[in-house]
Scaffold this motif. Structure first.
Motif, PDB file in Angstrom:
ATOM      1  N   HIS A  66      -0.596   6.219  -6.993  1.00 46.01           N
ATOM      2  CA  HIS A  66      -0.846   6.997  -5.772  1.00 46.01           C
ATOM      3  C   HIS A  66       0.216   6.689  -4.714  1.00 46.01           C
TER       4      HIS A  66
ATOM      5  N   MET B 120      -0.094   7.290  -0.801  1.00 44.62           N
ATOM      6  CA  MET B 120      -1.057   6.540   0.006  1.00 44.62           C
ATOM      7  C   MET B 120      -0.421   5.350   0.722  1.00 44.62           C
TER       8      MET B 120
ATOM      9  N   ASP C  79      -0.710   0.760   4.533  1.00 45.52           N
ATOM     10  CA  ASP C  79      -1.295   2.092   4.396  1.00 45.52           C
ATOM     11  C   ASP C  79      -1.823   2.521   5.754  1.00 45.52           C
TER      12      ASP C  79
END
Length: 130
Positions: free
Chosen positions: A21, A24, A43
């Motif tokens: 991912h 993210m 993040d």
């Protein structure tokens, strides 16, 4: 060493999540010449807040960890993010390092192990706090 193993597990899981991912996460790698000497990853959890997930630097490079922290804050500020959660203070030294930046908020956190188990009714779960 169990503590070293848990750190390795954490970073291994973080790398796997970044690979699965990538959108993210944000961050940067520090280079000395062409050799990596440190990295920082965060993040964005709210429009104006980011959580620091990892920041490691080679100890032999004087001032690197401070530079990484200041660079992170400058990048976040340029992106309109005004709050940076630097994470926990697992050791006294790490706590002292983070406090020198004079945080505006400091929250004492606790860690719990949570186990889930099914009871007779499969639609009901219990949570055992250990």
């Amino acid at each position: 060493n169990p503590d070293a193993r848990s750190y390795l597990d954490y970073y291994d899981g973080l790398v796997q999540n970044i690979q699965q991912h990538p959108a993210m996460y944000d961050g940067f790698v520090m280079l000395q010449g062409k050799e990596p000497v440190g990295f920082t990853i965060w993040d964005k959890v709210l429009p104006d807040m980011a959580n620091g997930l990892a920041s490691l630097g080679r100890r032999s490079v004087k001032g690197l960890s401070e530079y990484q922290t200041l660079k992170t804050c400058a990048l976040l500020n340029a992106a309109g993010i005004g709050f940076y959660n630097m994470g926990g203070s697992e050791t006294h030294e790490l706590d002292a390092y983070k406090r020198k930046y004079r945080p505006i908020h400091s929250i004492e956190l606790s860690t719990y192990e949570v186990r889930f188990s099914n009871v007779l009714d499969p639609n009901i779960n219990t949570i055992d706090l250990v």
